[in-house]
Motif scaffolding. Structure first.
Motif, mmCIF file in Angstrom:
data_model
loop_
_atom_site.group_PDB
_atom_site.id
_atom_site.type_symbol
_atom_site.label_atom_id
_atom_site.label_comp_id
_atom_site.label_asym_id
_atom_site.label_seq_id
_atom_site.Cartn_x
_atom_site.Cartn_y
_atom_site.Cartn_z
ATOM 1 N N ASP A 139 -8.950 -0.994 -0.983
ATOM 2 C CA ASP A 139 -8.329 -1.696 0.142
ATOM 3 C C ASP A 139 -7.797 -0.714 1.191
ATOM 4 O O ASP A 139 -7.686 -1.058 2.375
ATOM 5 C CB ASP A 139 -7.202 -2.614 -0.350
ATOM 6 C CG ASP A 139 -6.183 -1.886 -1.224
ATOM 7 O OD1 ASP A 139 -6.553 -0.903 -1.895
ATOM 8 O OD2 ASP A 139 -5.014 -2.312 -1.249
ATOM 9 N N ILE A 140 -7.497 0.527 0.756
ATOM 10 C CA ILE A 140 -7.021 1.530 1.712
ATOM 11 C C ILE A 140 -8.136 1.888 2.693
ATOM 12 O O ILE A 140 -7.896 2.018 3.899
ATOM 13 C CB ILE A 140 -6.515 2.776 0.973
ATOM 14 C CG1 ILE A 140 -5.203 2.457 0.252
ATOM 15 C CG2 ILE A 140 -6.338 3.954 1.931
ATOM 16 C CD1 ILE A 140 -4.655 3.597 -0.573
ATOM 17 N N MET B 14 0.843 -1.200 0.000
ATOM 18 C CA MET B 14 0.000 0.000 0.000
ATOM 19 C C MET B 14 0.875 1.246 0.000
ATOM 20 O O MET B 14 2.008 1.214 0.483
ATOM 21 C CB MET B 14 -0.929 0.004 1.216
ATOM 22 C CG MET B 14 -2.030 -1.046 1.175
ATOM 23 S SD MET B 14 -3.226 -0.803 2.514
ATOM 24 C CE MET B 14 -4.272 -2.231 2.239
ATOM 25 N N SER C 214 -9.564 4.268 -6.515
ATOM 26 C CA SER C 214 -8.416 3.564 -7.085
ATOM 27 C C SER C 214 -7.899 2.458 -6.172
ATOM 28 O O SER C 214 -7.348 1.462 -6.650
ATOM 29 C CB SER C 214 -7.283 4.554 -7.396
ATOM 30 O OG SER C 214 -6.815 5.168 -6.199
ATOM 31 N N ARG C 215 -8.063 2.642 -4.861
ATOM 32 C CA ARG C 215 -7.552 1.656 -3.911
ATOM 33 C C ARG C 215 -8.566 1.422 -2.789
ATOM 34 O O ARG C 215 -8.397 1.903 -1.665
ATOM 35 C CB ARG C 215 -6.223 2.136 -3.329
ATOM 36 C CG ARG C 215 -5.077 2.209 -4.325
ATOM 37 C CD ARG C 215 -4.675 0.837 -4.875
ATOM 38 N NE ARG C 215 -4.248 -0.073 -3.820
ATOM 39 C CZ ARG C 215 -2.993 -0.155 -3.378
ATOM 40 N NH1 ARG C 215 -2.051 0.598 -3.900
ATOM 41 N NH2 ARG C 215 -2.691 -1.008 -2.425
#
Length: 275
Positions: A223-224, A1, A220-221
């Motif tokens: 998971d963050i 990350m 875009s992420r």
């Protein structure tokens, strides 16, 4: 990350995560802004950080004006509000109902402590927002917002506490900076009982600050978002919905929003795995 630029207050429940004391693939670079409320306007207006703490009133206003922010189910600060509303110990205000028609100061009309207190004043004590002459010292964090007609600006350079103590104001709302001054007393005669009465009525302690993520980062992420919720001991959107729903209602009644909001709109952009 990736590394993340963040603006988050240091509390007992956040310090370890900010200092790297909790194992995580995220690397957080905290802006170190104090008080943390100074981070809200640049986050709303410029998206200056990738992650930021934010007052619930500010976020609801930002969402209504289409700002690209995603709310995370992470409570950074919550408290009963009644102890933040002070008057002079020798003044004429003896109870919340006495504020009708009087001058009450607050840092900004949009301040979240004011949001919760105005809701209680209106629904439990019969004092509507426009039944008070509000005196403010700052603009809202959302640049598009204009204060209602029953709000006036204090003279440049004036101080909230000084105006209360010299009698220019009949009462004032403070935040984390509530003064400990024997010349002042709470407007609510029994602060603890008033706070517990709020919890009995609504089932929660009023939420002041939550965590928000820039929309481009959330998209875009995703998971963050999930890792931030884990890292800061977040909850679920369902658990927070009662507070969100009441904050929306109070915000609409107090002329803080340009249009109505739904809870689905408030949580728009939150990755499904987090919700």
């Amino acid at each position: 990350m990736p590394d993340l630029s963040v603006a988050i207050g240091r509390y007992n429940h956040s310090a370890a995560a900010l200092d790297g004391g909790v194992a995580s693939p995220l690397v957080l670079h905290d802006a170190g802004i104090k008080p943390i409320s100074r981070a809200f306007a640049p986050m709303v207006r410029e998206g200056r950080f990738e992650v930021s703490e934010m007052a619930i009133a500010t976020f609801l206003m930002a969402k209504a004006w289409g700002k690209p922010l995603v709310l995370l189910p992470v409570v950074m600060a919550a408290r009963f509000q009644e102890g933040a509303l002070l008057c002079r110990a020798d003044g004429p205000v003896r109870a919340p109902g006495d504020l009708r028609g009087r001058r009450v100061g607050v840092r900004a009309y949009s301040q979240t402590t004011g949001l919760w207190l105005r809701g209680t004043l209106q629904h439990e004590h019969g004092v509507a927002p426009d039944g008070i002459r509000w005196v403010t010292f700052e603009d809202a964090h959302v640049a598009e917002y204009a204060d209602p007609s029953f709000v006036e600006r204090a003279p440049p350079g004036s101080d909230l506490l000084a105006l209360l103590k010299d009698g220019t104001l009949d009462a004032a709302i403070f935040g984390n900076d509530t003064p400990d001054d024997r010349a002042l007393r709470p407007v609510f005669p029994d602060v603890a009982a008033a706070g517990e009465a709020f919890r009995t009525r609504h089932g929660f302690v009023p939420v002041n600050h939550l965590l928000v993520l820039r929309r481009d980062v959330a998209e875009s992420r995703p998971d963050i978002a999930a890792e931030l919720v884990r890292l800061f001991n977040g909850t679920t959107r369902a658990a927070l919905n009662p507070a969100i729903e009441l904050a929306i209602r109070f915000s609409a009644e107090q002329d803080l929003l340009p249009r109505p909001l739904t809870t689905d709109e408030v949580w728009e952009g939150l990755p499904p795995e987090v919700a």
